[in-house]
Design an enzyme around this catalytic site. Structure first.
Site, PDB file in Angstrom:
ATOM      1  N   TYR A  62      -2.094  -0.908 -10.263  1.00  0.00           N
ATOM      2  CA  TYR A  62      -1.572  -0.279  -9.049  1.00  0.00           C
ATOM      3  C   TYR A  62      -2.676  -0.152  -8.006  1.00  0.00           C
ATOM      4  O   TYR A  62      -2.468  -0.453  -6.828  1.00  0.00           O
ATOM      5  CB  TYR A  62      -0.984   1.089  -9.390  1.00  0.00           C
ATOM      6  CG  TYR A  62      -0.340   1.793  -8.213  1.00  0.00           C
ATOM      7  CD1 TYR A  62       0.834   1.309  -7.650  1.00  0.00           C
ATOM      8  CD2 TYR A  62      -0.893   2.957  -7.679  1.00  0.00           C
ATOM      9  CE1 TYR A  62       1.433   1.941  -6.570  1.00  0.00           C
ATOM     10  CE2 TYR A  62      -0.301   3.606  -6.601  1.00  0.00           C
ATOM     11  CZ  TYR A  62       0.864   3.098  -6.057  1.00  0.00           C
ATOM     12  OH  TYR A  62       1.450   3.737  -4.984  1.00  0.00           O
TER      13      TYR A  62
ATOM     14  N   LYS B  60      -2.893  -1.683  -4.177  1.00  0.00           N
ATOM     15  CA  LYS B  60      -3.036  -0.827  -2.993  1.00  0.00           C
ATOM     16  C   LYS B  60      -4.382  -1.023  -2.299  1.00  0.00           C
ATOM     17  O   LYS B  60      -4.473  -0.896  -1.074  1.00  0.00           O
ATOM     18  CB  LYS B  60      -2.811   0.636  -3.377  1.00  0.00           C
ATOM     19  CG  LYS B  60      -1.370   0.933  -3.777  1.00  0.00           C
ATOM     20  CD  LYS B  60      -0.390   0.583  -2.660  1.00  0.00           C
ATOM     21  CE  LYS B  60       1.027   1.012  -2.955  1.00  0.00           C
ATOM     22  NZ  LYS B  60       1.959   0.711  -1.840  1.00  0.00           N
TER      23      LYS B  60
END
Length: 241
Positions: free
Chosen positions: A146, A150
Site C-alpha cells: 500500500y 501511495k
C-alpha cells in the site's frame, strides 16, 4: 455564475461521497465514477452524472468523462480518489493483492490525469487533485505494498506538477492520516484489521471524519488559480504517529 465540471472517482463511499455532497451544495456540475453506481445514484444530487466505471479501464473512464463534458463543459477539476487498501505482511501477502493495489491506486490515477491534462494545458486552466495517504509519506507496519502505491501517487503528482505548472494547471497531492472510511474493510486478514483499529485508538485518530477531509480539499480548489497548495497532509489533531 456558471460553475465548472468536477470529476470525482471512487465516489460511492468515503471521501468520494463527502466530496460529491460538498460540491453539490455549491451547485457544481459533477461526474461521479465508481463501480457501485447504485450508491452514487442514491445520493440524488442535482446536475450530476453517475457512471459505473473501473478506473483501470482507461477507455471506459475516458468515455464517461467525454459524455459529462458534452453536457457540462470541459473538466476543470479531477479528483483521483478511487483506491483500495489491502494490508498484509510483505513476506506472505498474496501477490495478486499487490497488483490490484498498483493497478487501481497508481495506474487508475495516471489514466485520469492523461484523460484531462491535455485539455487543461490548452486552456491554461484546471486542477488535478490526487488522493494519496500519510502512508505515501512514511512507512507503517503491514503497509508495504500500500505504501508503494501511495508513494508512487506522490511521485507522479510531483512530476506532473513540474510539467503542468508552466501551463497554469494546478496539481495537488492530498495525504490523509487515519480516517473512518471503508478502506480497511478491503483487507482480508482479520488480525491485521483488529490491530489497525487498536492502533487508531492508541494514536488518537478517532475524531476526524471524511467530511472534514472533503471540506479541506474543497477549500484548496476554490482558492484563486494562481494559488497552489502543492501538498496537503491532513490528520486528526490527536494523531501522533
Amino acid at each position: 455564475m456558471k460553475k465548472n465540471l468536477i470529476v470525482i472517482t471512487g465516489a460511492s463511499s468515503g471521501f468520494g461521497v463527502e466530496l460529491a455532497k460538498a460540491f453539490a451544495q455549491e451547485v457544481y456540475p459533477l461526474l461521479l465514477l465508481a463501480r457501485r453506481i447504485e450508491k452514487m445514484e442514491a445520493l440524488n444530487l442535482p446536475n450530476t452524472l453517475c457512471r459505473k466505471v473501473d478506473v483501470t479501464d482507461k477507455q471506459a473512464f475516458e468515455k464517461a468523462v467525454r459524455e459529462a463534458e458534452s453536457l457540462y463543459g470541459q473538466t476543470d477539476l479531477l479528483i483521483n480518489n478511487a483506491g483500495i487498501m489491502l494490508l498484509g505482511d510483505l513476506a506472505i501477502q498474496d501477490t495478486a493483492e499487490w497488483k490490484k493495489m498498483l493497478d487501481v491506486n497508481v495506474l487508475g490515477v495516471m489514466n485520469g490525469m492523461q484523460i484531462v491534462m491535455n485539455d487543461m494545458k490548452a486552456r491554461q486552466h484546471g486542477t488535478i487533485i490526487n488522493i494519496s495517504s500519510m502512508a505515501g509519506v512514511m512507512p507503517f507496519g503491514n503497509h508495504a505494498a500500500y505504501c508503494a502505491s501511495k508513494y508512487a501517487v506522490r511521485g507522479v503528482t510531483q512530476t506532473a506538477r513540474l510539467e503542468l505548472s508552466p501551463h497554469n494547471v494546478r496539481v495537488i497531492v492530498v495525504e490523509p492520516g487515519a480516517v473512518e472510511t471503508e478502506l480497511l474493510s478491503h483487507t482480508t486478514t482479520p488480525e491485521i484489521i483488529a490491530n489497525y483499529e487498536s492502533w487508531k485508538q492508541s494514536v488518537g485518530a478517532v475524531n476526524i471524519t471524511a467530511a472534514d477531509v472533503a471540506k479541506t480539499i474543497k477549500f484548496t480548489y476554490e482558492l484563486p488559480q494562481a494559488v497552489l497548495i502543492r501538498e496537503l497532509l491532513i490528520s486528526d489533531t490527536k494523531q501522533d504517529a
